[in-house]
Design a protein around this motif. Structure first.
Motif, PDB file in Angstrom:
ATOM      1  N   TYR A  29       0.859  -1.177   0.000  1.00 19.40           N
ATOM      2  CA  TYR A  29       0.000   0.000   0.000  1.00 19.40           C
ATOM      3  C   TYR A  29       0.898   1.230   0.000  1.00 19.40           C
ATOM      4  O   TYR A  29       1.685   1.437   0.920  1.00 19.40           O
ATOM      5  CB  TYR A  29      -0.894   0.000   1.239  1.00 19.40           C
ATOM      6  CG  TYR A  29      -1.811   1.195   1.326  1.00 19.40           C
ATOM      7  CD1 TYR A  29      -2.974   1.250   0.570  1.00 19.40           C
ATOM      8  CD2 TYR A  29      -1.526   2.257   2.173  1.00 19.40           C
ATOM      9  CE1 TYR A  29      -3.832   2.332   0.650  1.00 19.40           C
ATOM     10  CE2 TYR A  29      -2.383   3.348   2.259  1.00 19.40           C
ATOM     11  CZ  TYR A  29      -3.524   3.375   1.493  1.00 19.40           C
ATOM     12  OH  TYR A  29      -4.374   4.454   1.583  1.00 19.40           O
ATOM     13  N   GLU A  81      -5.927  -3.827  10.993  1.00 18.53           N
ATOM     14  CA  GLU A  81      -6.766  -3.781   9.805  1.00 18.53           C
ATOM     15  C   GLU A  81      -7.486  -2.435   9.797  1.00 18.53           C
ATOM     16  O   GLU A  81      -8.535  -2.280  10.415  1.00 18.53           O
ATOM     17  CB  GLU A  81      -7.729  -4.962   9.795  1.00 18.53           C
ATOM     18  CG  GLU A  81      -6.985  -6.297   9.698  1.00 18.53           C
ATOM     19  CD  GLU A  81      -7.893  -7.502   9.701  1.00 18.53           C
ATOM     20  OE1 GLU A  81      -8.452  -7.810   8.634  1.00 18.53           O
ATOM     21  OE2 GLU A  81      -8.034  -8.129  10.769  1.00 18.53           O
ATOM     22  N   ASN A  82      -6.879  -1.473   9.112  1.00 17.32           N
ATOM     23  CA  ASN A  82      -7.426  -0.121   9.034  1.00 17.32           C
ATOM     24  C   ASN A  82      -8.453  -0.030   7.909  1.00 17.32           C
ATOM     25  O   ASN A  82      -8.589  -0.953   7.105  1.00 17.32           O
ATOM     26  CB  ASN A  82      -6.297   0.885   8.797  1.00 17.32           C
ATOM     27  CG  ASN A  82      -5.329   0.942   9.958  1.00 17.32           C
ATOM     28  OD1 ASN A  82      -5.679   0.620  11.093  1.00 17.32           O
ATOM     29  ND2 ASN A  82      -4.107   1.349   9.690  1.00 17.32           N
ATOM     30  N   ASP A  83      -9.131   1.111   7.834  1.00 18.17           N
ATOM     31  CA  ASP A  83     -10.121   1.306   6.783  1.00 18.17           C
ATOM     32  C   ASP A  83      -9.492   1.302   5.387  1.00 18.17           C
ATOM     33  O   ASP A  83     -10.093   0.810   4.442  1.00 18.17           O
ATOM     34  CB  ASP A  83     -10.874   2.629   6.985  1.00 18.17           C
ATOM     35  CG  ASP A  83     -11.772   2.605   8.213  1.00 18.17           C
ATOM     36  OD1 ASP A  83     -12.146   1.489   8.656  1.00 18.17           O
ATOM     37  OD2 ASP A  83     -12.092   3.686   8.722  1.00 18.17           O
ATOM     38  N   ASP A  84      -8.289   1.857   5.274  1.00 19.95           N
ATOM     39  CA  ASP A  84      -7.672   1.999   3.962  1.00 19.95           C
ATOM     40  C   ASP A  84      -6.597   0.966   3.641  1.00 19.95           C
ATOM     41  O   ASP A  84      -6.248   0.768   2.481  1.00 19.95           O
ATOM     42  CB  ASP A  84      -7.097   3.408   3.782  1.00 19.95           C
ATOM     43  CG  ASP A  84      -6.109   3.787   4.876  1.00 19.95           C
ATOM     44  OD1 ASP A  84      -6.024   3.065   5.896  1.00 19.95           O
ATOM     45  OD2 ASP A  84      -5.422   4.808   4.720  1.00 19.95           O
ATOM     46  N   CYS A  85      -6.035   0.316   4.667  1.00 17.26           N
ATOM     47  CA  CYS A  85      -4.957  -0.640   4.424  1.00 17.26           C
ATOM     48  C   CYS A  85      -4.774  -1.566   5.618  1.00 17.26           C
ATOM     49  O   CYS A  85      -5.321  -1.333   6.686  1.00 17.26           O
ATOM     50  CB  CYS A  85      -3.645   0.086   4.126  1.00 17.26           C
ATOM     51  SG  CYS A  85      -2.955   0.980   5.530  1.00 17.26           S
ATOM     52  N   ASP A  86      -4.000  -2.615   5.399  1.00 20.76           N
ATOM     53  CA  ASP A  86      -3.568  -3.513   6.479  1.00 20.76           C
ATOM     54  C   ASP A  86      -2.153  -3.112   6.856  1.00 20.76           C
ATOM     55  O   ASP A  86      -1.346  -2.780   5.984  1.00 20.76           O
ATOM     56  CB  ASP A  86      -3.574  -4.971   6.018  1.00 20.76           C
ATOM     57  CG  ASP A  86      -4.971  -5.515   5.757  1.00 20.76           C
ATOM     58  OD1 ASP A  86      -5.952  -4.902   6.216  1.00 20.76           O
ATOM     59  OD2 ASP A  86      -5.072  -6.559   5.095  1.00 20.76           O
ATOM     60  N   LYS A 127      -5.550  -3.398   1.527  1.00 25.32           N
ATOM     61  CA  LYS A 127      -6.621  -3.976   2.332  1.00 25.32           C
ATOM     62  C   LYS A 127      -6.905  -5.411   1.894  1.00 25.32           C
ATOM     63  O   LYS A 127      -7.040  -5.705   0.718  1.00 25.32           O
ATOM     64  CB  LYS A 127      -7.883  -3.120   2.173  1.00 25.32           C
ATOM     65  CG  LYS A 127      -8.982  -3.483   3.096  1.00 25.32           C
ATOM     66  CD  LYS A 127      -8.923  -2.605   4.315  1.00 25.32           C
ATOM     67  CE  LYS A 127     -10.003  -2.990   5.289  1.00 25.32           C
ATOM     68  NZ  LYS A 127      -9.448  -3.376   6.554  1.00 25.32           N
TER      69      LYS A 127
END
Length: 163
Positions: A29, A81-86, A127
């Motif tokens: 990412y 585990e974020n909204d936009d990426c891991d 993600k």
């Protein structure tokens, strides 16, 4: 450039520069908010993120123990585990770092994470791709402890001071 400053401790981890070979480049990412390559250049643990621009590194020096007095215990490989990426991380444990984090919160700062979780960011991943790397990296960190090599203060303007 960040909106905030932070204090980190850096580590010298064997073969860190070969880490990129373990990732499929299409899984990384890449965003202006994260590392330009998806991989942190210097392995580090953030002690406190969110210092407002008026906080200077000289102000916090007296609160920091000698860099040689503590080691971080490696707990496990995990994932944010974020909204936009891991975000692939190695969880660390250290009482001294946690105490420093608590002390530094007296300085003006903003932080969306009230609980301190010492960790090293291994990679920013697209993600949904993080789980396969979490399994793959379980055995990569063979060390049980890490000793920091220096402190690094990063100002909101991007300037850094190592001490």
């Amino acid at each position: 450039m960040n909106d905030f400053g932070c204090l980190m401790v850096d580590f010298d981890i064997e073969d860190w520069d070969k880490l990129y070979l373990k990732f499929n480049p299409v899984d990384l990412y890449i965003s202006g908010n994260y590392a330009k390559t998806g991989l942190p250049v210097v392995p580090h643990c953030t002690i406190l993120y969110g210092f407002l621009p008026d906080v200077k590194h000289q102000e916090i020096l007296s609160l920091l123990p000698d860099i040689n007095v503590y080691d971080f215990e490696i707990k496990n490989v995990d994932l944010f585990e974020n909204d936009d990426c891991d975000v692939l991380i190695v969880k660390l444990e250290d009482v001294v770092a946690t105490t420093i984090n608590e002390r530094l919160r007296q300085f003006p700062h903003e932080n969306k994470h009230p609980d301190y979780l010492p960790h090293i960011t291994v990679a920013y991943l697209k993600k949904g791709t993080g789980k396969k790397y979490k399994t793959q990296f379980k055995d990569w960190f063979w060390q049980t402890t890490l000793s920091p090599i220096n402190y690094r203060f990063s100002y909101s303007n991007g300037n850094e001071v190592t001490f």
